[in-house]
Design an enzyme around this catalytic site. Sequence first.
Site, PDB file in Angstrom:
ATOM      1  N   VAL A  74      10.602  -7.244   9.672  1.00  6.47           N
ATOM      2  CA  VAL A  74      11.725  -6.305   9.750  1.00  6.47           C
ATOM      3  C   VAL A  74      11.387  -5.268  10.819  1.00  6.47           C
ATOM      4  O   VAL A  74      10.281  -4.726  10.839  1.00  6.47           O
ATOM      5  CB  VAL A  74      11.985  -5.640   8.380  1.00  6.47           C
ATOM      6  CG1 VAL A  74      13.122  -4.632   8.467  1.00  6.47           C
ATOM      7  CG2 VAL A  74      12.290  -6.709   7.334  1.00  6.47           C
TER       8      VAL A  74
ATOM      9  N   HIS B 105       9.082  -3.411   3.453  1.00  3.60           N
ATOM     10  CA  HIS B 105       8.680  -3.587   2.054  1.00  3.60           C
ATOM     11  C   HIS B 105       9.895  -3.873   1.164  1.00  3.60           C
ATOM     12  O   HIS B 105       9.845  -4.734   0.294  1.00  3.60           O
ATOM     13  CB  HIS B 105       8.018  -2.309   1.525  1.00  3.60           C
ATOM     14  CG  HIS B 105       6.761  -1.905   2.230  1.00  3.60           C
ATOM     15  ND1 HIS B 105       6.659  -0.734   2.954  1.00  3.60           N
ATOM     16  CD2 HIS B 105       5.539  -2.493   2.306  1.00  3.60           C
ATOM     17  CE1 HIS B 105       5.431  -0.614   3.435  1.00  3.60           C
ATOM     18  NE2 HIS B 105       4.727  -1.673   3.065  1.00  3.60           N
TER      19      HIS B 105
ATOM     20  N   MET C  78       0.835  -1.200   0.000  1.00  7.08           N
ATOM     21  CA  MET C  78       0.000   0.000   0.000  1.00  7.08           C
ATOM     22  C   MET C  78       0.875   1.257   0.000  1.00  7.08           C
ATOM     23  O   MET C  78       0.378   2.365   0.244  1.00  7.08           O
ATOM     24  CB  MET C  78      -0.945  -0.001   1.201  1.00  7.08           C
ATOM     25  CG  MET C  78      -1.899  -1.195   1.166  1.00  7.08           C
ATOM     26  SD  MET C  78      -3.417  -0.930   2.096  1.00  7.08           S
ATOM     27  CE  MET C  78      -2.762  -0.671   3.728  1.00  7.08           C
TER      28      MET C  78
ATOM     29  N   GLN D  85     -10.427  -2.762   1.839  1.00  2.64           N
ATOM     30  CA  GLN D  85      -9.959  -3.431   3.057  1.00  2.64           C
ATOM     31  C   GLN D  85      -9.995  -2.517   4.272  1.00  2.64           C
ATOM     32  O   GLN D  85      -9.583  -2.910   5.358  1.00  2.64           O
ATOM     33  CB  GLN D  85      -8.575  -4.035   2.853  1.00  2.64           C
ATOM     34  CG  GLN D  85      -7.435  -3.037   2.755  1.00  2.64           C
ATOM     35  CD  GLN D  85      -6.143  -3.721   2.352  1.00  2.64           C
ATOM     36  OE1 GLN D  85      -5.976  -4.192   1.238  1.00  2.64           O
ATOM     37  NE2 GLN D  85      -5.190  -3.800   3.280  1.00  2.64           N
TER      38      GLN D  85
HETATM   39  P1  AMP Z   1       1.373  -2.922   3.484  1.00  3.06           P
HETATM   40  O1  AMP Z   1       1.937  -1.843   2.606  1.00  3.06           O
HETATM   41  O2  AMP Z   1       1.294  -2.561   4.914  1.00  3.06           O
HETATM   42  O3  AMP Z   1       0.095  -3.504   2.931  1.00  3.06           O
HETATM   43  O4  AMP Z   1       2.420  -4.115   3.436  1.00  3.06           O
HETATM   44  C1  AMP Z   1       2.806  -4.693   2.213  1.00  3.06           C
HETATM   45  C2  AMP Z   1       3.565  -5.966   2.487  1.00  3.06           C
HETATM   46  O5  AMP Z   1       4.726  -5.663   3.261  1.00  3.06           O
HETATM   47  C3  AMP Z   1       2.756  -6.978   3.294  1.00  3.06           C
HETATM   48  O6  AMP Z   1       3.036  -8.280   2.808  1.00  3.06           O
HETATM   49  C4  AMP Z   1       3.288  -6.783   4.685  1.00  3.06           C
HETATM   50  O7  AMP Z   1       3.165  -7.939   5.500  1.00  3.06           O
HETATM   51  C5  AMP Z   1       4.736  -6.482   4.410  1.00  3.06           C
HETATM   52  N1  AMP Z   1       5.330  -5.774   5.537  1.00  3.06           N
HETATM   53  C6  AMP Z   1       4.886  -4.628   6.115  1.00  3.06           C
HETATM   54  N2  AMP Z   1       5.656  -4.303   7.170  1.00  3.06           N
HETATM   55  C7  AMP Z   1       6.589  -5.280   7.277  1.00  3.06           C
HETATM   56  C8  AMP Z   1       7.674  -5.528   8.174  1.00  3.06           C
HETATM   57  N3  AMP Z   1       7.951  -4.703   9.193  1.00  3.06           N
HETATM   58  N4  AMP Z   1       8.425  -6.625   7.978  1.00  3.06           N
HETATM   59  C9  AMP Z   1       8.146  -7.486   6.964  1.00  3.06           C
HETATM   60  N5  AMP Z   1       7.155  -7.302   6.077  1.00  3.06           N
HETATM   61  C10 AMP Z   1       6.387  -6.217   6.222  1.00  3.06           C
END
Ligand code: AMP
Length: 293
Positions: free
Chosen positions: A187, A37, A30, A72
């Site tokens: 992370v 990411h 997102m 969502q």
């Molecule tokens: P989002 O932009 O929050 O929808 O996240 C996009 C992808 O990045 C999803 O698969 C999340 O699980 C992953 N993600 C977000 N934050 C982290 C993090 N701190 N460590 C690992 N993966 C992450």
Amino acid sequence: MEILRDIAGVRAFVAAARRRGARIGFVPTMGFLHDGHLSLMRAARRPAEARAPALAPVEAVVIASIFVNPTQFGPNEDFSRYPRDEPGDLEKCRAAGCDAVFLPPVEVMYPSGHRTTVHVDALTGPLCGASRPGHFDGVCTVVLKLFSIVGCDVALFGEKDYQQLAVIRKMATDLDLPVEVRGHPIVREADGLAMSSRNVYLDPTQRVSARSLSAALAATRAAFEAGERGARTLEAVARGVIEAAPGAEIDYIEIRDAVTLAAVTQPIDTDVVLALAVRFGRTRLIDNTVLAV
Ligand code: AMP
């Protein structure tokens, strides 16, 4: 790096890569990108561990998507104020080695008259599914659409969104999707806070209090490693740490089966996940850890 905004553009880009024999890795996000990411994007370039080293190397093409998916978000959630930074994100994708980024406008993903929703049963009931009704339907619908648009071989998801990863794996299995869904470790910032686009919402006091999430996981893990197997006792350890943090409001703290997310009866005799969601003002943060027997 290609910047793509329509479906035909993505399909043409992927078709050209396939003609060269490339494998397509995909990282849906997102935006408002951070190192979590970016580590997914770097990992998308690497072959699966199981891959025999003797096989000829295959070109990897990495595509990321940036789309703040309205379906969502609940009506009282942060869709309209969700942080966005397209120029900064594109620079980060470039530095992480992405070959293409898909940034669809909302009308491309949901043209008027869109009427289809994907629902995964059971796994979406507890945890975030209970606090955010409809959230995972929105996630599954957009992820299935993105898989269908991109036609990726491998898609990477962070274990930070543990339930989301479990739900997407289930959707991929149940719908026979030709996509390998791969998880990636959480992370964290130097002080343990899991990286999240939502961390920017925290004021300085909340940011300090937010350390309690990873501290609660660590304290519970220590108790587990010392031999404690009572699920409710372990949840109470985590609860104690969070309750001591000023301004923290617990949404849930639960130990559940690591694969099915089913409720766990004591004592723990199978791998479990300790998952928690905590609010600081209007900001809701999640974190988790797997406790393996
Ligand atoms: P989002 O932009 O929050 O929808 O996240 C996009 C992808 O990045 C999803 O698969 C999340 O699980 C992953 N993600 C977000 N934050 C982290 C993090 N701190 N460590 C690992 N993966 C992450």
